[in-house]
Structure formats: structure tokens, C-alpha cells
Design a protein around this motif. Structure first.
Motif, PDB file in Angstrom:
ATOM      1  N   SER A 120       3.809   6.412 -11.857  1.00  0.00           N
ATOM      2  CA  SER A 120       2.505   5.838 -11.535  1.00  0.00           C
ATOM      3  C   SER A 120       1.900   6.590 -10.360  1.00  0.00           C
ATOM      4  N   ILE A 367       5.942  -3.041 -12.624  1.00  0.00           N
ATOM      5  CA  ILE A 367       5.515  -2.483 -13.921  1.00  0.00           C
ATOM      6  C   ILE A 367       4.183  -3.069 -14.349  1.00  0.00           C
ATOM      7  N   LYS A 371       1.208  -0.460 -15.109  1.00  0.00           N
ATOM      8  CA  LYS A 371       0.557  -0.411 -16.425  1.00  0.00           C
ATOM      9  C   LYS A 371      -0.940  -0.635 -16.315  1.00  0.00           C
ATOM     10  N   SER A 372      -1.335  -1.551 -15.462  1.00  0.00           N
ATOM     11  CA  SER A 372      -2.756  -1.827 -15.287  1.00  0.00           C
ATOM     12  C   SER A 372      -3.495  -0.599 -14.751  1.00  0.00           C
ATOM     13  N   ALA A 374      -2.469   2.550 -14.889  1.00  0.00           N
ATOM     14  CA  ALA A 374      -2.398   3.643 -15.862  1.00  0.00           C
ATOM     15  C   ALA A 374      -3.437   3.465 -16.960  1.00  0.00           C
ATOM     16  N   ALA A 375      -3.629   2.223 -17.419  1.00  0.00           N
ATOM     17  CA  ALA A 375      -4.641   1.972 -18.449  1.00  0.00           C
ATOM     18  C   ALA A 375      -6.043   2.264 -17.917  1.00  0.00           C
ATOM     19  N   GLU A 380      -0.279   7.897 -19.090  1.00  0.00           N
ATOM     20  CA  GLU A 380       0.875   7.152 -19.566  1.00  0.00           C
ATOM     21  C   GLU A 380       1.937   7.022 -18.480  1.00  0.00           C
ATOM     22  N   ARG A 382       6.117   5.734 -18.044  1.00  0.00           N
ATOM     23  CA  ARG A 382       7.330   5.494 -18.828  1.00  0.00           C
ATOM     24  C   ARG A 382       8.118   4.363 -18.176  1.00  0.00           C
ATOM     25  N   PRO A 383       8.181   3.212 -18.820  1.00  0.00           N
ATOM     26  CA  PRO A 383       8.856   2.055 -18.211  1.00  0.00           C
ATOM     27  C   PRO A 383      10.297   2.345 -17.802  1.00  0.00           C
ATOM     28  N   GLU A 386      10.221   4.282 -14.678  1.00  0.00           N
ATOM     29  CA  GLU A 386       9.815   3.422 -13.567  1.00  0.00           C
ATOM     30  C   GLU A 386      10.998   2.599 -13.059  1.00  0.00           C
TER      31      GLU A 386
END
Length: 783
Positions: A120, A367, A371-372, A374-375, A380, A382-383, A386
Motif C-alpha cells: 500500500s 487491510i 484496500k480502500s 488502493a481502489a 492492486e 496483495r493481501p 500485506e
């Protein structure tokens, strides 16, 4: 896309899928594809090693792409977040029961580690309020009297005898800090292992309303733990809100009104700065990240020159001791780099629950933010990486006197607002923290405790998500009650018990939804081959004697009983209700005609991914039970995995391959054809040749080739019209008329039933002549 091109794409995709296999929840390459032909093994191993290095260290990807514009943006963002992190790290360390310096240490090394390993670009890693609260609550009273003995001066006085109103972390700070470091080490190790095993999906089992309610309740608990610095007297901590409120009001007469007034003023200033920065972003946007540090500077100036706080010209007043001063201000913070930690691994059992709770809650928080962001910025993350990055930050940070950390909502938002573009912003923040630790710690001596309390309370206010509760009330009441249950559980049962309650509630929801899958009745849209849920479309038609049911989940041991009972209930009662209503209708008429009972059940299996052995036994027994009652079962849209499981168990052979169809419409047409051409036990060979050819279905291969130019229905029942709403004459149900409500009337030719001959079962000459004659009869079907 043409048919040939589509087949080529499907073939390439299938070949790519064949190169891997599912090992539990992880896809791994098959051994035969580890070393490509024509490439040396050494070269292949070097390529794998380089790919693994690039995967574990994303800095290799973003560092060479850094440009002056992005460097400038990251520099400004890093400095801004650093200004915000300094007071927050000190405040959150106090929530965790640790010395202020440990909060600053946790804002140094973990940030450097995450900058090299995280995916991130805007995530602000460091100490956060919720995780700090978990550390304090779950490590409370984990030390024995003997372990505190050295810090009690080597006397025989025990901690319990020395005081009853002082927290263990206040009386034994070093021993307590070692537990926090060990919890960070163990939690980081768990996260790294989970990252390699790709176990990040497990956090999905904690329902969002449960987590939101827990966070909101924990935020109130954190806020109440800080009000003692406003009131100016010590308030005994408790995990239960009612005890905390009692402890606050029983000594309310000890209130220091000066600190109360100043604390409320500072909190109002921070609240107002946040509101101004949101409403007037252009003019006052800079206030959001800098307001905490500005408030600290103002507080230091006031306390350093007011004897009420022990300050006389930025020197400790002569009538004040260091112990007295630490009740009002931060006091001395050692300068320099953090020291290396030595772990006592014999205490792993005591800190394991803390490590698990902090790693799970911390990763969920991190996470969600990552994710928020990144969107929003269209890249992208990668969980699994992370998990590895946060775990590495915790593990390496613990070696340098750090306690558990994760991504911060507030600092990530500031990073995003200022314009951070890479992880370089985190490195800049860490460098600023390093500068403060080396040269500027003495400036924080007269930092008032009420200022840090105001910083904490203003930060956690946003975590009380009342808007989410209102949203859940509008959208789904059951989720709202889950939120309330988790929220009240955190306040009334304590944070530690609330985590257990939250996990229990989430697992209950998962199990409940799993053992009671959605099962819906389908009917046909008039004039089309489309079958829809009767709740979705208000106008539709049933086929006489045929019941279409959709199963909404995979079938396994936990839900087979529910599915079996539901199918029985629907088969034996669904058409009884309209018949009962018809019997009570005095007017009669066309609409009062009785509805035929169920003779065929079509099970739509689109959502059924797999079956286990219990499910296969259930389907076999259910098929046998229905067959004995004269009811046949057909299956539609069976997936490859389910088809494979049933074939291996021999269930397809027992039921008959002709009862498996690629679509609901195909299955229903076969049922109607089967009913029209003979008894329920009629075999495919006994049907007329043109009908037998049309209804035969091969389920031995996963992919069914299309016959002619038709669609999937045509694969089993001839070709469909290009318009999709009328059946061509090649279809066994197509007839001379087909009206606009889907009622087809056709003439069906079938053999007249034969009567057995007296004696040995032969036929008389007259009977044989009658048997050779075929007659026609009008048959009306609703299709």
C-alpha cells in the motif's frame, strides 16, 4: 467473438488452470511444470529466486520509478504525518500502559520495515488506539509478585501488598514492557506465517457489523480511560463501563477545575480544527495533520511557565519533585536510538492471546484501509504480502523495543490527502521520528497530560461509527442488532470478553447461513425459456406436475438435513395450498380447477459448487424415496466439480444420465416429454426415435458440444429459435400453436397401452391389431 476464437480462449485458459492444483486453499504449480523444457534448472531457480525477492520486497519495484514530482509529494506527506505521529505515538503508548518512549520507538523501526515490504502506497503504519487498548487489557495482571520484586527495590513487599489502586504496568514498567515486546514478536511471527500460507481470508469470518460495533465500544472505553487527565485525579481503570463511571463520580469532588477547563478547551480546539479542515479544505486543510502538534506546543509553553504544572521558566520549580511533575506532565524521555530487546520465551503462554488478538484485529484494520486507498488510486495490493509486511514490521520492531502496530485510519487519511504516491512517505516519517528521538526529546518534558488526553479523545471520536449503525438499521435490521450486541458487549463485558463474543457471533452467523442455504421456487417468464425466482418477477407460469427448486449453496454434511427436509416440504405441500384454496372457492370456474400434484422435481444447481459424501448419500436416498412415490428428480446446470463427484460415486448411473441437463428449460422440457410418452419408468430406448435423440444428454464429459447452431438448450433438445421465445418444430414440445401466455397445444403420437394375453401373457389377434394401430390425442401442456 466467433465460436472458434471463444474456443481458443477457453482452451488457453484451461491449459493455464491445468498447470496448477488446489492444495487446501492455495494454488500451487504441478511438479511437471516446475522446470520448463529447454531451460536449465539453474536459470529457472535463479528466476524463481528473483521473482520471490521482488514479491517480498516491493521497494525493488517502486524505488527505480521515483521521480522528482513523486519525491516532493512523498516528502511533504511524510513530514506532515510525522508531525501528527509524534504526539499520537506518545498518547497511544500510555493507553497500552507503556512509557512514552516506547510509543515513539514503535513509530520508527516498523515504518522503515513496512516501507520496504508493504504494497500500500498511502498506509500509515504505527501505534493505534484499538491495538494499544488490547495490549493493556490483555496483559493486565499477567506478572507475578516475584517478577515485580526487583522493581520493588528487592524488598519482600509484594505488588498486591504495596498498592491496590496502582496498575501493574505503573509499578513494574520494565517487566510489563517486556511482555508487550514479546506479544509484538509473537504476533508478527503469526502474521508472517499466515502471509506465507495465504490465510488472510480467515479475517472474513469476522462480520463487519460485529467489528464495527466492537470498534465503537472500544473507542468509548479508550475515551473514558483518558478523562482522568482532564479531572486531575487518578481514576481506577476497569474493563466495564459501569465500574468506570462509578469510579469517576465517586471522587468527583477531587476535580482540578483548571486542568478540566484546559482539557475541554484543547479538545474543542482539536475538534474545531478537524471540522474546519473538512469544511474549508483549501484554507484550513493544513490544520488536520498539524493541529495535534500545535496543541502540544501551546501546552508546553503554558505548562513550562506555570507553577500549577511545576514549570518555572521551562525549569522544574524548586518545590516540585520529579514524581510530582509526572502526575501533570510527560517528564523526561530518554534520547537516542531504541535498545535491543531480550525475550523471555517462557512467557509465551501468557502473551499468546494478546498476540493473536492484536494480529487479527490489527490486520483487519490495516487491510480495510489499504484496500480502500488502493481502489481509490487504482492499483492492486496483495493481501498475503500485506500480512507479511505488517508481521515483519511487528517482529523486527519488537526487537527494537516496539509494541504491536498496524495501519492507522487517521494518518493514512492524511497521507492520502497530502498526496503520498509511494512508500517513501513512510521512510520520511520514520526519519523525522529518528531526529526527534536523537535530539528533541527534552522539548517534551513539560508536555501536559491533558493535551495528550485531548489528542486521544479527539482521535477516537471518529471511531464511534453511529452512521454505520443508522445505515444498518435502514438496510438490514439483523446486522443492526449484531452491531448493537457487539457494541454493548464491549462496554458491559469488557474488551477481552467482547472479542470472544464477536468471534462467537461471527461464527454463528457463518454456520447459520451455511446450514440454511437459500432455496427458492422458480417459474417461467411467459413466452421465454427463462426461469426466475417467483419473488423477483410478479408474472410467471408453472408447469403442471413439475416443481423447479434452486439450491443456493454447496451441499455438505452441515446442511443436508435442511435441504432434504425443505425439498420434502415443497414437493408434498407446494401445490396443496392452491388446491385447498380452490376447494374453499364457492364460485368455481376455470381458475378453480385443481392443480396437479408434483410428479417431477427439477433441482437447479448453479450455486452448488461441490458435494461431500454425506450430500451424495442424501441425494441418493432422496431420489429413491421420491421414485418410490412416483416422483422423478432431474438436475439442471450441474457444475464440473459436482458432476465429477456424482460420477465417482456412481450416482449419475443410478439416477440415469438423461435426468441431467445443461439448463432448467431443458430439464423441464424433458420432464414434460417423459410424462407425455409413457409411464414414469419409461426408458430412453422406449421413446420415439426423434424424441429419444432430442432428449438424450451426455453428462460424462464436462463440456457438452452444441448440436447444430443452437444454444445450450439446443444441446439437449434440438435447436432454439434465433428469437429465443419460440420453439422450432425440431423441439419435442413445439406444436402447431403457441400462444402469447406460453400455453402450447400439440398432438402427441404414442402407442396405445397393451393388454396382456390370458394365460401366458400373450396378445389376441384383435389386440395385436389394435396394438399396431396408433391413435392421436390432444394434449395440452403449460411450458
Amino acid at each position: 467473438m466467433s465460436v472458434a476464437a471463444s474456443q481458443k480462449v477457453a482452451q488457453l485458459w484451461q491449459e493455464e488452470r491445468d498447470r496448477t492444483r488446489q492444495l487446501l486453499w492455495v494454488e500451487v504449480p504441478r511438479p511437471q511444470y516446475w522446470f520448463p523444457e529447454g531451460v536449465s534448472k539453474c536459470r529457472t531457480l535463479r528466476r524463481y529466486a528473483w521473482a520471490a525477492t521482488r514479491s517480498l520486497l516491493p521497494v525493488i519495484e517502486w524505488a527505480p520509478k521515483t521521480r522528482w514530482s513523486s519525491f516532493r509529494a512523498d516528502l511533504v506527506a511524510g513530514l506532515t504525518v510525522g508531525v501528527m505521529l509524534i504526539p499520537q505515538s506518545m498518547s497511544y503508548a500510555r493507553i497500552a500502559g507503556l512509557d512514552y518512549k516506547y510509543g515513539m520507538y514503535s513509530g520508527l523501526v516498523p515504518l522503515i520495515v513496512y516501507a520496504f515490504t508493504g504494497t500500500s502506497r498511502q498506509l500509515g503504519v504505527g501505534p493505534v488506539a484499538i491495538v494499544s487498548l488490547l495490549v493493556e487489557v490483555m496483559l493486565r495482571d499477567q506478572l507475578t509478585d516475584e517478577e515485580c520484586l526487583d522493581e520493588l527495590g528487592g524488598t519482600n513487599t509484594t505488588y498486591s501488598e504495596a498498592t491496590s489502586d496502582v496498575m501493574q504496568w505503573e509499578y513494574c514498567p520494565n517487566a510489563y514492557a517486556s511482555l508487550a515486546f514479546l506479544a509484538a514478536f509473537l504476533g508478527g511471527l503469526l502474521q508472517i506465517v499466515a502471509g506465507f500460507l495465504q490465510l488472510g481470508f480467515l479475517v472474513s469470518f469476522l462480520a463487519h457489523p460485529v467489528v464495527s460495533g466492537f470498534t465503537s465500544g472500544a473507542a468509548i472505553t479508550i475515551g473514558l480511560s483518558q478523562v482522568q487527565y482532564f479531572f486531575g485525579y487518578k481514576i481506577e481503570k476497569s474493563p466495564f463501563i459501569y465500574e468506570t463511571l462509578i469510579n469517576i463520580f465517586k471522587d468527583i469532588h477531587k476535580t482540578d477545575y483548571i486542568t478540566l477547563l484546559l482539557g475541554l478547551t484543547w479538545w474543542f480546539l482539536l475538534w474545531g480544527a478537524r471540522k474546519l479542515s473538512v469544511k474549508y479544505k483549501k484554507q484550513f486543510g493544513w490544520l488536520r495533520p498539524t493541529a495535534p502538534l500545535i496543541s502540544c506546543v501551546l501546552g508546553i509553553v503554558i505548562a513550562g511557565n506555570w507553577d500549577h504544572f511545576g514549570g518555572c521558566g521551562f525549569e522544574l520549580c524548586s518545590n516540585w519533585t520529579q514524581a510530582d511533575a509526572k502526575k501533570m506532565v510527560v517528564g523526561e524521555i530518554p534520547s537516542g536510538f531504541p535498545s535491543m530487546t531480550t525475550f523471555d520465551f517462557s512467557m509465551i503462554g501468557r502473551v499468546f492471546p494478546t498476540a493473536v488478538s492484536c494480529s487479527v484485529i490489527g490486520y483487519m484494520e490495516s487491510i480495510a484501509i489499504a484496500k480502500s486507498l488502493a481502489a481509490k488510486h487504482q492499483y492492486e495490493i496483495r493481501p498475503g504480502q500485506e500480512l507479511f509486511a505488517i508481521g515483519s514490521a511487528n517482529l523486527i520492531g519488537s526487537i527494537f523495543s516496539g509494541y504491536p502496530v498496524t495501519g492507522s485510519f487517521s494518518r493514512s487519511a492524511v497521507n492520502n490527502t497530502i498526496g503520498a504516491q509511494t512508500n517513501l512517505a513512510g521512510l520520511v516519517t520514520a526519519l523525522l521520528m529518528m531526529l526527534v528521538l536523537v535530539a528533541l526529546t527534552s522539548l517534551f518534558y513539560f508536555l501536559p497530560l491533558y493535551v495528550l488526553a485531548a489528542v486521544v479523545i479527539s482521535s477516537v471520536t471518529n471511531l464511534v461509527d453511529v452512521a454505520e449503525a443508522r445505515y444498518l438499521w435502514r438496510v438490514k435490521r439483523t446486522d443492526f442488532f449484531l452491531w448493537i450486541l457487539s457494541f454493548l458487549g464491549t462496554l458491559l463485558l469488557g474488551v477481552q470478553n467482547a472479542i470472544i463474543l464477536g468471534v462467537g457471533i461471527s461464527l454463528f452467523v457463518v454456520i447459520f447461513e451455511s446450514v440454511r442455504p437459500q432455496m427458492v421456487i422458480l417459474w417461467r417468464l411467459p413466452g421465454t425459456p427463462i426461469w426466475r425466482n417467483i419473488k423477483q418477477d410478479s408474472i410467471g407460469q408453472f408447469v403442471d406436475g413439475v416443481l423447479v427448486v434452486r439450491i443456493g449453496a454447496s451441499v455438505y454434511f452441515a446442511n443436508v438435513a435442511f435441504i432434504r427436509d425443505k425439498l420434502r416440504e415443497l414437493v408434498f405441500t407446494f401445490y396443496d395450498r392452491p388446491n385447498a384454496a380452490t376447494a374453499a372457492d364457492e364460485d368455481g370456474g376455470v381458475d378453480a380447477a385443481p392443480v396437479p400434484g408434483v410428479r417431477y422435481v427439477v433441482i437447479e444447481c448453479t450455486a452448488v459448487i461441490s458435494l461431500d459424501s454425506t450430500a451424495i448419500h442424501m441425494l441418493e436416498s432422496l431420489h429413491r424415496e421420491f421414485k418410490d412415490r412416483g416422483i422423478r428428480v432431474a438436475f439442471a446446470t450441474v457444475g464440473n466439480r459436482m458432476n465429477r463427484d456424482m460420477a465417482r460415486a456412481g450416482l449419475i448411473d443410478k439416477i440415469g444420465s438423461r435426468w441431467f441437463h445443461p439448463s432448467v428449460h431443458s430439464a423441464v422440457k424433458y420432464c414434460v416429454t417423459h410424462q407425455a410418452h409413457g409411464l414414469p419408468e419409461v426408458d430412453e430406448e422406449e421413446l420415439p426415435e426423434e424424441v429419444a435423440e432430442a432428449v438424450s444428454v451426455d453428462v460424462s464429459t464436462p463440456t457438452r458440444a452444441l448440436q447444430g447452431d443452437g444454444d445450450t438448450d439446443g444441446a439437449a433438445f434440438g435447436r432454439e429459435s434465433t428469437h429465443g421465445t419460440e420453439l422450432q418444430t425440431t423441439d419435442p414440445l413445439a406444436g402447431p400453436t403457441y400462444d402469447n401466455v406460453g400455453v402450447a397445444v400439440r398432438r402427441v403420437r404414442r402407442s396405445k397401452p397393451r393388454s396382456p394375453k390370458r394365460g401366458e401373457g400373450g396378445h389376441s389377434a384383435r389386440q395385436e391389431e389394435e396394438d399396431e394401430d396408433e391413435y392421436e390425442e390432444d394434449v395440452t401442456h403449460r411450458i
